[in-house]
Each structure stands twice: as C-alpha cells, then as structure tokens.
Scaffold this active site. Sequence first.
Site, PDB file in Angstrom:
ATOM      1  N   ARG A 274       0.930  -1.286  -0.014  1.00 58.32           N
ATOM      2  CA  ARG A 274      -0.004  -0.163   0.159  1.00 58.32           C
ATOM      3  C   ARG A 274       0.726   1.168   0.023  1.00 58.32           C
ATOM      4  O   ARG A 274       0.342   2.218  -0.472  1.00 58.32           O
ATOM      5  CB  ARG A 274      -0.891   0.150   1.077  1.00 58.32           C
ATOM      6  CG  ARG A 274      -1.969   1.217   0.938  1.00 58.32           C
ATOM      7  CD  ARG A 274      -3.148   0.929   2.068  1.00 58.32           C
ATOM      8  NE  ARG A 274      -3.942  -0.017   1.882  1.00 58.32           N
ATOM      9  CZ  ARG A 274      -4.308  -1.178   2.550  1.00 58.32           C
ATOM     10  NH1 ARG A 274      -4.049  -1.362   3.648  1.00 58.32           N
ATOM     11  NH2 ARG A 274      -5.308  -2.041   2.311  1.00 58.32           N
ATOM     12  N   GLY A 275       2.076   1.230   0.639  1.00 59.84           N
ATOM     13  CA  GLY A 275       2.906   2.379   0.689  1.00 59.84           C
ATOM     14  C   GLY A 275       3.170   2.942  -0.817  1.00 59.84           C
ATOM     15  O   GLY A 275       3.455   4.048  -1.176  1.00 59.84           O
TER      16      GLY A 275
END
Length: 335
Positions: A274-275
């Site tokens: 997700r980063g």
Amino acid sequence: MTKTPFPFSAIVGQEDMKQAMILTAVDPGIGGVLVFGDRGTGKSTAVRALAALLPPITAVQGCPINAETHDACPDWANIETKKTHKIPTPVIDLPLGATEDRVVGALDIERALTRGEKAFEPGLLARANRGYLYIDEVNLLEDHIVDLLLDVAQSGENVVEREGLSIRHPARFVLVGSGNPEEGELRPQLLDRFGLSVEVRSPNDVAERIEVIKRRDAFESDFDTFMAHYTKEDAKIRRKILAARKLLPQIETPDDILHDCAELCIALGSDGLRGELTLLRAARALAAYGKKTTLTRQHLKQIAPIALSHRLRRDPLDEAGSTTRVTRTVDAVLA
C-alpha cells in the site's frame, strides 16, 4: 443560518496539511488524510474550509447516496425523478458517540409504526458517499465503529443485514481524521487505511503567530472585506484542482520512478504494497496540481514523508521520529 467557514487560502502555515487535503481533492483514490497534532492548530478549521473550497458535484435530486445518475441510485430509495442538480461536495461529521445504526443506517421506525412499511433509513455512510467523512479525535473512536469503517473502506460498499433488511449501497468517501497524540494512539489497521498522514504543531515563529491573530481577527471584525479577498484566493485553488483532475490521466510515469518507489519502501521496511501505491498516486496528483505531465524523482521526494511516515514499524532504538526517518531514507535512496 450556517456560519461561513474560515477560508482555506487564509490558513497561515501548516503547508503539509493543506497540501495533503488538496491532493485528496485532486485524486480521492489516494485514501484520505490523518492530521495529528497539538490542540488549536487549525485541524478542524482546515477540514471545514476544504468543504467550502471543493468543487460541487452533480447528484440526482433527493437521492440519499448522492448518486450521479438515476440508475446508480438504489431501488430502496424510491427516487422517481431523473433530474439532477449541483450540490456541495459532502463533508459529513462522524461524532465519537455515534451508534452503529446512525453510521450504517437502520430500519425506519417511524414508517414501520405509522404505515406498517419496512423501510431503510440511511446513515452517515450514505450521506458521505462521493464526499468526505470527517472524524475528530479519531484515536478515541470505539473499536466496533473502527471495524465497520475498515470493512467499508476496503469494499467501497455499505452492507446492512438486520431486522429483516438486506441493504447494499455504495459508500466511497475520503476519510479525514484528526486527533491529539497525547490522548491515545490509533489502531494500526485504521492507521494504514489513511493515504497521507501529517503532523501539525503550533508555530514557533512570532511573525507567523501574529499573522494568524490578524487574519482571525479580520475574519470576525471585518468579515465582508476579508471574505472578498480570500474567496478569490479559494477560487484560484479550486480552478487548479479542477485542472489537475483533467491532467491526472495524462501523467507519464517512467519505469525508473516505479523502481524508486519500490526501493524506497523496501529500505523503510513498510509492510505490504500500500505504501508504494499511495506514494505513486500522491506523487501523480502533486505533479498534476503543478501542471507537470511527467512524474519525477523530485515529486517522490516531496511527497514521501506524508505518504510513508505512518507506515513504518516502530524502532525503539531510533528516537528521531517517523517523518525524520523517512526524510533521511529518501535522501539516502534517492540521492
């Protein structure tokens, strides 16, 4: 009469907070903003100001989920008209004491008792669709409400199965949370759902504090003159947001930028992917807002601290703080 919110462009300082909110307006898919910091630093003021700044949306008249077309409005709403109108982008408050029924919706008791009809009364999630859901003191939110928000944020759909009702409706919104870290930490599962995270502090510069006092005083004592100036400034930001939305699909992303995203997140030890995805989306929105058509390393450097600082694992041996750790790693990886 609803009080006019303080203008977004009149907020002094707090550049990271303002930038994060603008980027979610350019691309709501970034995933929301978490604003943590001292009391009295303009967190809730910025959210109210953002609501007035955002461009209006097109919605079917009377549709409880703000659907853009009649076909998208759910059957249970019983909306017959196909007429649409412009409404302000929804910004809905979720109070700390809100019950589950108020959040997700429930059986309309009044209609059940007076007419004998089983009807659905929409909740806050329906009203926030296509807009913003704001939670002040988000770190104090009850666990069962947090679990509800996590489910809806993941699926983009609110599902209500109770009291003989079986209801589904879209619930896509940008989550904005604010809080004071002294009053408790945020659950990691919810923390990870926020696309961007910023820390705000009281300004230490005397001139900046004086400017805050002057603007607030002018807002209250010379309202018409003050608003005449800053309404124009807000309009400039609104036009830039609309232009950036149009430019966003045209942003070119070179392969070496994708490599930088992955290498940076590996170096930081952030969990999951997700980063990288958030970093990429936020950097694209930043490029579009700056009228650039190609994503560069400079965009990544600028956005990395607010996109990645809340995704780091705790390091008890490093007292520098997560934002400093991200900045330090960015300087090393993207030198």
